[in-house]
Design a protein around this motif. Structure first.
Motif, PDB file in Angstrom:
ATOM      1  N   ASN A   2       3.128   4.702 -14.596  1.00  0.00           N
ATOM      2  CA  ASN A   2       3.244   3.400 -13.911  1.00  0.00           C
ATOM      3  C   ASN A   2       3.485   3.657 -12.425  1.00  0.00           C
ATOM      4  O   ASN A   2       4.507   4.231 -12.042  1.00  0.00           O
ATOM      5  CB  ASN A   2       4.379   2.581 -14.494  1.00  0.00           C
ATOM      6  N   ARG A  29      -6.473   3.119 -12.371  1.00  0.00           N
ATOM      7  CA  ARG A  29      -6.610   2.219 -13.521  1.00  0.00           C
ATOM      8  C   ARG A  29      -7.751   2.662 -14.435  1.00  0.00           C
ATOM      9  O   ARG A  29      -7.640   2.575 -15.664  1.00  0.00           O
ATOM     10  CB  ARG A  29      -6.829   0.789 -13.033  1.00  0.00           C
ATOM     11  N   HIS A  33      -3.997   4.590 -16.028  1.00  0.00           N
ATOM     12  CA  HIS A  33      -2.663   4.393 -15.461  1.00  0.00           C
ATOM     13  C   HIS A  33      -2.464   2.917 -15.108  1.00  0.00           C
ATOM     14  O   HIS A  33      -3.425   2.186 -14.855  1.00  0.00           O
ATOM     15  CB  HIS A  33      -2.480   5.265 -14.220  1.00  0.00           C
ATOM     16  N   GLN A  34      -1.204   2.501 -15.078  1.00  0.00           N
ATOM     17  CA  GLN A  34      -0.865   1.142 -14.686  1.00  0.00           C
ATOM     18  C   GLN A  34      -0.458   1.130 -13.216  1.00  0.00           C
ATOM     19  O   GLN A  34       0.297   2.002 -12.777  1.00  0.00           O
ATOM     20  CB  GLN A  34       0.288   0.611 -15.541  1.00  0.00           C
ATOM     21  N   GLY A  52      -2.651  -7.685 -11.020  1.00  0.00           N
ATOM     22  CA  GLY A  52      -1.903  -6.476 -10.702  1.00  0.00           C
ATOM     23  C   GLY A  52      -1.415  -6.425  -9.280  1.00  0.00           C
ATOM     24  O   GLY A  52      -1.117  -5.341  -8.761  1.00  0.00           O
ATOM     25  N   PHE A  84       7.794  -3.924 -15.148  1.00  0.00           N
ATOM     26  CA  PHE A  84       6.784  -2.893 -14.905  1.00  0.00           C
ATOM     27  C   PHE A  84       7.305  -1.481 -15.169  1.00  0.00           C
ATOM     28  O   PHE A  84       6.566  -0.606 -15.609  1.00  0.00           O
ATOM     29  CB  PHE A  84       6.296  -3.009 -13.457  1.00  0.00           C
ATOM     30  N   LYS A  85       8.577  -1.215 -14.855  1.00  0.00           N
ATOM     31  CA  LYS A  85       9.205   0.092 -15.057  1.00  0.00           C
ATOM     32  C   LYS A  85       8.403   1.217 -14.376  1.00  0.00           C
ATOM     33  O   LYS A  85       7.838   2.099 -15.035  1.00  0.00           O
ATOM     34  CB  LYS A  85       9.345   0.405 -16.550  1.00  0.00           C
ATOM     35  N   PRO A  86       8.348   1.216 -13.039  1.00  0.00           N
ATOM     36  CA  PRO A  86       7.550   2.235 -12.327  1.00  0.00           C
ATOM     37  C   PRO A  86       8.099   3.650 -12.507  1.00  0.00           C
ATOM     38  O   PRO A  86       9.309   3.852 -12.601  1.00  0.00           O
ATOM     39  CB  PRO A  86       7.645   1.788 -10.867  1.00  0.00           C
ATOM     40  N   ASP A  87       7.186   4.602 -12.572  1.00  0.00           N
ATOM     41  CA  ASP A  87       7.555   6.019 -12.613  1.00  0.00           C
ATOM     42  C   ASP A  87       7.586   6.620 -11.211  1.00  0.00           C
ATOM     43  O   ASP A  87       8.227   7.649 -10.991  1.00  0.00           O
ATOM     44  CB  ASP A  87       6.544   6.802 -13.454  1.00  0.00           C
TER      45      ASP A  87
END
Length: 420
Positions: A2, A29, A33-34, A52, A84-87
């Protein structure tokens, strides 16, 4: 993975940063990947099918320009980030939304990457009170910001060298914006020339650019004007829009070159690709680029390029192989280089070399380089992260991030008012 993209400018405004965010996002994408893009609202029509993208409030038409300035956004992202919980967070500007990116990185304890898209000191004419002190301030601010990030993407070798010279110490890699080379190979020369009213036997000099002072557009127009005045069956196709548009039209209005200048405004998508194919030579005089994406697009279309030597340009143009590098900002030298290319026309070797050069800048290659960096940072961060961290530890980290932003601003201010 993410990926959170944060930028002060985005579509429908068309420029290098916006194109870069769009191209990388599309490829990420496609690979599964998000991506969530955080960008300012726009006074222009935003596509109804946009997905998005989280739009934040912004001041429109800053200082009479077509730029917007995002407003501070504390709290507005919380719900979106929780979902969203980004990495990883990728910042595309060293201020405003860029500061928010630093705060998010600290809050969520995730790595932050920064792409140095712009030599900001070359754009201070858009700000009231432009001065040498202001230029020193933005240089120091961007340098300090880069050093607060875990990793820096430099779009070209010359930019990476300059950033090191300025004191950027963060890990860095050269990662340009890629293009869809296959797409640019498939343009229709005849369709574009018919639409533009250009005969097949006319030698077309082309340029795609924002029509603004920082693009050195006055020099380019003067050089092309000199070329047009001495030749028959030539024309200048200038694609783009901007604050200098009316001035350019006035400068190109005379009896000798009447009918030799075509300015269709902003052109995008397949019509733009067709226009590239309608060109016999692409010219470029900007000295503010960090990459010069349009140069790569022209070459992918098989068009040789004449350009002034500048950062992000010399790495792409192989002199006398896929175009010409002009060492001095001299109209005579620029016209001479144009003459050389016209003498060769669109011979197969120039075209082949241009296409071969562009093949090194595919969006697939560039996106994979970026993803490799992301994954390395993500793995390292996973090992270091303390999942049982207390609320107090989180608060201390946020306070430190805020202090780092303030210290960077203070340092930049100090640099601006000294003679260092």
């Amino acid at each position: 993975m993410n990926i959170l993209m944060m930028t002060n400018t985005y579509l429908p405004f068309v420029g290098g940063v916006e194109r870069s965010v769009q191209i990388f996002t599309g490829e990420y994408r496609r690979l599964g990947h998000q991506v969530l893009i955080v960008a300012p609202s726009s006074s222009q029509q935003i596509p109804s099918d946009e997905t998005g993208v989280l739009r934040v409030p912004a001041i429109q038409h800053f200082n009479g320009t077509d730029f917007s300035v995002p407003l501070p956004i504390p709290g507005i992202l919380n719900a979106a980030l929780k979902q969203f919980k980004p990495d990883i967070v990728h910042s595309h500007h060293p201020f405003i939304i860029g500061d928010s990116a630093l705060r998010i990185s600290a809050q969520l304890k995730i790595p932050i990457v920064f792409t140095f898209h712009t030599f900001y000191e070359r754009y201070t004419h858009y700000v009231p009170g432009d001065s040498k002190a202001l230029k020193k301030f933005v240089i120091a601010l961007a340098t300090g910001y880069a050093n607060l990030c875990d990793f820096v993407f430099a779009p070209s070798l010359s930019v990476a060298v300059e950033l090191r010279r300025r004191g950027v110490l963060s890990h860095m890699e050269i990662i340009p914006t890629g293009i869809e080379t296959e797409l640019f190979l498939n343009g229709d020369r005849r369709v574009a020339r018919k639409w533009l009213g250009i005969n097949e036997d006319v030698f077309v000099i082309g340029c795609v650019s924002r029509l603004a002072p920082e693009k050195n557009i006055d020099f380019l127009v003067l050089s092309v004007k000199k070329f047009l005045e001495k030749r028959r069956k030539v024309c200048f196709l200038l694609i783009g829009s901007g604050p200098c548009e009316d001035k350019i039209k006035a400068n190109l209005k005379n009896e000798i070159i009447e009918g030799k200048v075509i300015m269709p405004g902003t052109v995008t998508s397949q019509p733009l690709i067709d226009c590239y194919h309608a060109m016999d030579l692409f010219v470029f005089a900007s000295k503010t680029e960090t990459q010069g994406l349009v140069i790569t697009e022209a070459m992918a279309s098989g068009v040789p390029v004449v350009a002034l030597r500048a950062s992000g340009v010399a790495e792409v143009i192989d002199d006398k192989k896929n175009g010409c590098i002009v060492e001095n900002e001299s109209c005579e030298d620029f016209v001479s280089a144009m003459n050389w290319v016209q003498g060769w026309g669109r011979k197969n070797n120039l075209k082949r070399n241009a296409i071969n050069t562009a093949s090194k800048y595919t969006k697939e290659i560039c996106a994979q380089k970026a993803l490799t960096v992301y994954e390395g940072l993500r793995r390292k961060n996973h090992i270091l992260r303390n999942h049982s961290e207390s609320t107090w530890e989180t608060a201390k980290r946020l306070i430190k991030a805020e202090m780092d932003i303030i210290k960077n601003m203070t340092r930049a201010t100090g640099m601006a008012i000294t003679n260092k």
